[in-house]
Design a protein around this motif. Sequence first.
Motif, mmCIF file in Angstrom:
data_model
loop_
_atom_site.group_PDB
_atom_site.id
_atom_site.type_symbol
_atom_site.label_atom_id
_atom_site.label_comp_id
_atom_site.label_asym_id
_atom_site.label_seq_id
_atom_site.Cartn_x
_atom_site.Cartn_y
_atom_site.Cartn_z
ATOM 1 N N PRO A 94 0.792 -1.235 0.000
ATOM 2 C CA PRO A 94 0.000 0.000 0.000
ATOM 3 C C PRO A 94 0.822 1.283 0.000
ATOM 4 C CG PRO A 94 -0.012 -1.000 2.179
ATOM 5 C CD PRO A 94 0.653 -1.985 1.262
ATOM 6 N N ASP A 95 2.056 1.236 0.489
ATOM 7 C CA ASP A 95 2.835 2.470 0.592
ATOM 8 C C ASP A 95 3.949 2.561 -0.445
ATOM 9 O OD1 ASP A 95 4.128 0.367 1.746
ATOM 10 O OD2 ASP A 95 4.728 1.410 3.569
ATOM 11 N N LYS A 96 3.925 1.708 -1.451
ATOM 12 C CA LYS A 96 4.934 1.790 -2.508
ATOM 13 C C LYS A 96 4.292 1.398 -3.839
ATOM 14 C CE LYS A 96 8.529 2.775 -2.240
ATOM 15 N NZ LYS A 96 9.228 4.057 -2.503
ATOM 16 N N LYS A 97 3.893 2.399 -4.626
ATOM 17 C CA LYS A 97 3.305 2.160 -5.936
ATOM 18 C C LYS A 97 4.395 2.305 -6.999
ATOM 19 C CE LYS A 97 -0.923 1.628 -4.469
ATOM 20 N NZ LYS A 97 -1.606 0.312 -4.544
ATOM 21 N N ILE A 98 4.684 1.218 -7.686
ATOM 22 C CA ILE A 98 5.725 1.221 -8.713
ATOM 23 C C ILE A 98 5.083 0.804 -10.033
ATOM 24 C CG2 ILE A 98 7.990 0.353 -9.396
ATOM 25 C CD1 ILE A 98 8.397 -0.457 -6.439
ATOM 26 N N LEU A 99 4.801 1.777 -10.899
ATOM 27 C CA LEU A 99 4.178 1.486 -12.187
ATOM 28 C C LEU A 99 5.216 0.905 -13.141
ATOM 29 C CD1 LEU A 99 1.676 1.697 -14.029
ATOM 30 C CD2 LEU A 99 2.476 3.987 -14.668
#
Length: 298
Positions: A260-265
């Motif tokens: 939830p605290d690391k969005k890596i597209l």
Amino acid sequence: MDIQHLRYLTVIWQAGSITQAAKKLYMSQPNLSRAVKEIEQETGFPIFRRTPHGAVPTRKGLLLLNYAQKILSQMDEMESLYKPARGDVLPLQVCVPPAPGFLLGFRECLEKMPQSGPFSVSFLEASGLETISHVSEGAYPIGILRYPQSCREYFENALEDANLAWEPLWEFDMCLIFSTEHPLASQSEVPCRLLNGYTEIICGDFDTPSENRDCRRKIYTNSWESQSYLLHHVPGTYLWGAPLPGVSLSRYGIVWKPCPDKKILCWDILIHPKNLGLAGWEREFLTAMKKYCIFPLS
């Protein structure tokens, strides 16, 4: 205008619409429309009229398409002088990042091939830069790259320098992958702070920038089978990867969890030489692979 442009035009003509042609070419519709616009700017006249019933050739466009068909036919005849007949040896050569979906798609493609007769296939798991090198040097006709948003410009510049064409396959937010026996496997989501003390398996050209990572706990490898083995046999290991469909999860005994605290597209893209289209079994591979990837671009 090059041979690939002629292939684009003839496929649109045969399919009757840019949307259907894009599906056959494994391209996005906007990219194909942009390619047609560039060709029309170069020729100085419209090649297709857009109608409610699809793309219809203009008078000059029809003349150009007839020439294009003749040129492509002559190219095929010329290539037959130095390339083995595709129908005889069933050539399939793909270079991909290490991930279960690609391996399972390749296996399914093999199962569709005739059980007798000549056979020639090659499946290589490699880093992004290695894949670019293999495809640009002609060792592999197609490859798939996987990279995060932070590396997009870097890889696109590398592809331009190598004179390779590329098309998006799908995009996704990276997630955490564990064996079903991992202590965090029962969590609905895994924030970065819970990864403290565990060991990360790293593959590819980049380190995923997860927070609070213990730099003394890294394992570098570059094949999916080795990653899978480590997940099951080295306690506390995990890796970052693409969300996986159920068939991949059950086959390898793994689970994926969002962070939830690391969005890596990230993106997966198809690459190939600009003057070379896809052969039949290469298209079969892409079709088979789609069912193992849960975020295809429409």
